[in-house]
Design a protein around this motif. Structure first.
Motif, PDB file in Angstrom:
ATOM      1  N   LYS A  20      -3.370  18.993 -10.599  1.00 56.85           N
ATOM      2  CA  LYS A  20      -4.736  18.540  -9.340  1.00 56.85           C
ATOM      3  C   LYS A  20      -5.342  19.779  -8.471  1.00 56.85           C
ATOM      4  CE  LYS A  20      -7.731  14.612  -9.273  1.00 56.85           C
ATOM      5  NZ  LYS A  20      -7.848  13.573  -8.452  1.00 56.85           N
ATOM      6  N   VAL A  37       1.480  10.731  -9.011  1.00 50.34           N
ATOM      7  CA  VAL A  37       1.730  10.110  -7.232  1.00 50.34           C
ATOM      8  C   VAL A  37       2.961   9.367  -7.428  1.00 50.34           C
ATOM      9  CG1 VAL A  37       1.602   9.408  -5.055  1.00 50.34           C
ATOM     10  CG2 VAL A  37      -0.392  10.634  -7.008  1.00 50.34           C
ATOM     11  N   MET A  38       2.616   8.259  -7.805  1.00 46.63           N
ATOM     12  CA  MET A  38       4.311   7.278  -8.018  1.00 46.63           C
ATOM     13  C   MET A  38       5.407   8.109  -8.725  1.00 46.63           C
ATOM     14  SD  MET A  38       4.388   4.320  -7.508  1.00 46.63           S
ATOM     15  CE  MET A  38       2.676   3.293  -8.199  1.00 46.63           C
ATOM     16  N   PRO A 295      -3.153  -2.339   0.391  1.00 47.32           N
ATOM     17  CA  PRO A 295      -2.513  -0.714   1.715  1.00 47.32           C
ATOM     18  C   PRO A 295      -4.469  -1.459   2.827  1.00 47.32           C
ATOM     19  CG  PRO A 295      -3.283  -0.321  -0.691  1.00 47.32           C
ATOM     20  CD  PRO A 295      -3.518  -2.105  -0.894  1.00 47.32           C
ATOM     21  N   ARG A 297      -5.412   1.703   5.040  1.00 50.88           N
ATOM     22  CA  ARG A 297      -5.460   3.100   5.190  1.00 50.88           C
ATOM     23  C   ARG A 297      -5.953   3.507   6.755  1.00 50.88           C
ATOM     24  NH1 ARG A 297      -4.303   4.991   0.553  1.00 50.88           N
ATOM     25  NH2 ARG A 297      -4.862   3.046  -1.238  1.00 50.88           N
ATOM     26  N   PHE A 319       0.539   2.589   0.386  1.00 52.55           N
ATOM     27  CA  PHE A 319       1.322   1.792  -0.540  1.00 52.55           C
ATOM     28  C   PHE A 319       2.358   2.874  -0.663  1.00 52.55           C
ATOM     29  CE2 PHE A 319       4.017   0.794  -4.808  1.00 52.55           C
ATOM     30  CZ  PHE A 319       3.682  -0.581  -4.572  1.00 52.55           C
TER      31      PHE A 319
ATOM     32  N   GLN B  29      -7.862   8.438 -14.587  1.00 51.74           N
ATOM     33  CA  GLN B  29      -8.879   9.409 -12.965  1.00 51.74           C
ATOM     34  C   GLN B  29      -8.411   8.948 -11.501  1.00 51.74           C
ATOM     35  OE1 GLN B  29     -11.017  12.467 -13.039  1.00 51.74           O
ATOM     36  NE2 GLN B  29      -9.480  12.042 -15.211  1.00 51.74           N
ATOM     37  N   ASP B  32      -1.536   5.587 -10.104  1.00 52.47           N
ATOM     38  CA  ASP B  32      -1.203   5.057  -9.925  1.00 52.47           C
ATOM     39  C   ASP B  32      -1.806   3.714  -9.076  1.00 52.47           C
ATOM     40  OD1 ASP B  32       0.780   6.640 -11.625  1.00 52.47           O
ATOM     41  OD2 ASP B  32       1.103   7.147  -9.641  1.00 52.47           O
ATOM     42  N   SER B  56      -5.602   2.911  -5.952  1.00 50.30           N
ATOM     43  CA  SER B  56      -4.282   3.484  -6.524  1.00 50.30           C
ATOM     44  C   SER B  56      -3.770   4.086  -4.851  1.00 50.30           C
ATOM     45  CB  SER B  56      -5.066   4.721  -7.351  1.00 50.30           C
ATOM     46  OG  SER B  56      -5.746   5.833  -6.287  1.00 50.30           O
ATOM     47  N   LYS B  58      -3.951   6.048  -4.306  1.00 49.26           N
ATOM     48  CA  LYS B  58      -5.134   7.690  -3.813  1.00 49.26           C
ATOM     49  C   LYS B  58      -6.052   7.214  -2.929  1.00 49.26           C
ATOM     50  CE  LYS B  58      -4.478  10.581  -7.714  1.00 49.26           C
ATOM     51  NZ  LYS B  58      -5.637  10.642  -9.030  1.00 49.26           N
TER      52      LYS B  58
END
Lengths: 368, 121
Positions: A20, A37-38, A295, A297, A319, B29, B32, B56, B58
């Motif tokens: 992506k 990602v994880m 989380p 940010r 995370f 989409q 995780d 997630s 992201k």
């Protein structure tokens, strides 16, 4: 994809791998692959991950007295760096703020510098203006990073014998049209950054990805990996408004440039930076461990007490898959910077508890 | 009966209530999922209220109330294990149960075929 985005020599490979793609620092870059990602984060921590970091600037400097001239731009020991070694550096401005962070290496007949993608044009102009009789050339080369506990084995299996290299060594290799390899990275793991000719980059990436232990890793996991490793992201955790002392990067300066050192001062912002080393800065970057699962940010406000005034700000957070919990970094007053200090983050109208934590969050895997 | 919203939620009738979750497409989409914050049971909600926060790897996202009603039960299992939403979004990864103020409003939502066409666009 917007037409004004640049691409790296591995762009077609990213698309073939199902990445992506997102715009990043003017480039169309992979944020994640189908693994997610994880999964990518965990793969890099346990095996080996391949990153395309070709958007970063690779600069070759030749000329006379380069070390002394770089020392006039950075509060770092350049002259003391032996040939074949790389070191972390910081370009500072007259106020002591950080213009960029970078890696520089002594290659004997030249100096090799790797700078951040978003800063590279400004950095190169700054270097050219301040090294007028030196040659400062941006190299047209790709840059790959292979990171993780099995990175060394994967490099050897690909025919590149890096076994003798130690953390922060840099050397040339004949394979794939000629490589410049440093044993370094941005994940907290053992690993390598590999400078390769653009027309050989894909062949090198394919040779590494052909091995079962190696998976491609996107920018998403790159960010969570460096965050757990306590490493700064330029533009988030450090910028022209933060000094090396505030940022907790005093270690990068070396004794030679500090008060009483052989080449004390003589860099932009020296008065401010040396004063902060002697008397302390008003604030500093710390690790932050949220107590709940939410989380926290970048941009989240920090408070010493619920409903009290804001005392600091989170500059990176998310995370941490290896930690198994949210992790953040941010700036707080030095009075609140001790490990274990209880703070509150303002999140969605609530004040959630967060503790000052030591960095890094994960144990480094460097081969010293 | 199962219905879908343009916000990628599904609503499955369960007696005189509906069970609400996010679709497999939405879960994929988002990536995780690492954090879910659910409303309290017995909360009255209006359509488009931001009632669930999910994060997630992201980013953070809000889940909106799909219709007017009262939350009767929430799925604590996804608070304990947010990955359930990715693993089984249409069953074990449900979010909350809602007693609709007006059950006939279900007719205003998309059926499965319409949702599939919506996602394909």
């Amino acid at each position: 994809m917007a037409t004004d985005l640049k691409t790296t020599p591995l762009h077609a490979l990213h698309l073939r791998l199902g990445a992506k793609m997102v715009p990043f620092a003017g480039y169309d870059m992979p944020v994640q692959y189908p693994m997610g990602v994880m999964g990518e984060h965990n793969h890099c921590r346990t095996k080996a991950g391949l990153f395309d970091v070709s958007h970063m600037g690779q600069v070759r400097i030749t000329g006379s007295n380069v070390a002394a001239r770089l020392e006039a731009l950075m509060p770092v020991d350049v002259a003391g760096l032996p040939e074949g070694r790389q070191r972390y550096g910081l370009l500072t401005n007259d106020a002591g703020g950080i213009m960029d962070d970078l890696m520089f290496a002594n290659r004997g007949d030249h100096w090799f510098v790797v700078v951040n993608a978003a800063c590279k044009e400004a950095d190169i102009a700054h270097l050219r203006a301040n090294l007028p009789d030196c040659d400062v050339t941006e190299l047209d080369r790709a840059l790959l990073a292979l990171q993780g506990p099995t990175a060394e084995a994967a490099m050897i299996d690909a025919g590149i014998d890096v076994a003798a290299m130690r953390f922060m060594d840099i050397a040339d290799f004949d394979a794939f049209g000629g490589l410049t390899i440093s044993r370094s990275g941005y994940t907290g793991e053992d690993g390598f950054e590999i400078s390769v000719a653009p027309d050989q980059a894909e062949a090198l990436a394919e040779a590494l990805l052909a091995q079962e232990a190696v998976a491609p890793i996107g920018l998403g996991a790159r960010d969570s990996l460096r965050l757990e490793a306590g490493l700064c992201l330029y533009g988030n955790d450090i910028d022209t408004g933060t000094t090396p002392v505030e940022a907790g990067l005093t270690w990068a300066m070396g004794k030679a440039r500090r008060a009483g050192g052989a080449r004390e001062g003589g860099f932009p912002g020296a008065a401010t930076i040396l004063n902060q080393i002697a008397h302390g800065a008003d604030r500093r970057r710390v690790g932050l461990a949220p107590e709940g699962r939410a989380p926290m940010r970048a941009g989240t406000a920090l408070h010493a007490a619920p409903d009290g005034p804001q005392i600091g700000t989170i500059t990176s957070g998310g995370f941490g898959p290896t930690v198994g919990a949210p992790v953040s970094m941010g700036y707080v007053p030095t009075s609140h910077a001790a490990e274990g200090t209880a703070l509150y983050a303002a999140l969605r109208g609530k004040f959630l508890p967060v503790k000052v934590a030591s960095l890094p969050f994960t144990k480094p895997g460097f081969k010293r | 009966m199962i219905k879908f919203t343009e916000e990628h939620e599904w609503l499955r009738t369960d007696g005189d209530e509906v069970i609400v979750g996010i679709t497999a497409h939405a879960a994929e989409q988002l990536g995780d999922i690492v954090f879910v914050e659910l409303p309290e049971a017995d909360t009255e909600v209006a359509k488009d209220d931001e009632i669930v926060v999910i994060e997630s790897v992201k980013a953070a996202s809000d889940i909106l109330a799909p219709l007017d009603g009262t939350i009767t039960e929430v799925n604590e299992a996804i608070v304990e294990n947010p990955a359930l939403v990715n693993e089984d979004p249409m069953e074990a990864g449900w979010f909350f149960k809602l007693k609709l103020a007006d059950p006939s409003e279900m007719d205003t939502l998309m059926d499965e075929a319409a949702y599939k066409a919506y996602v394909a666009d």
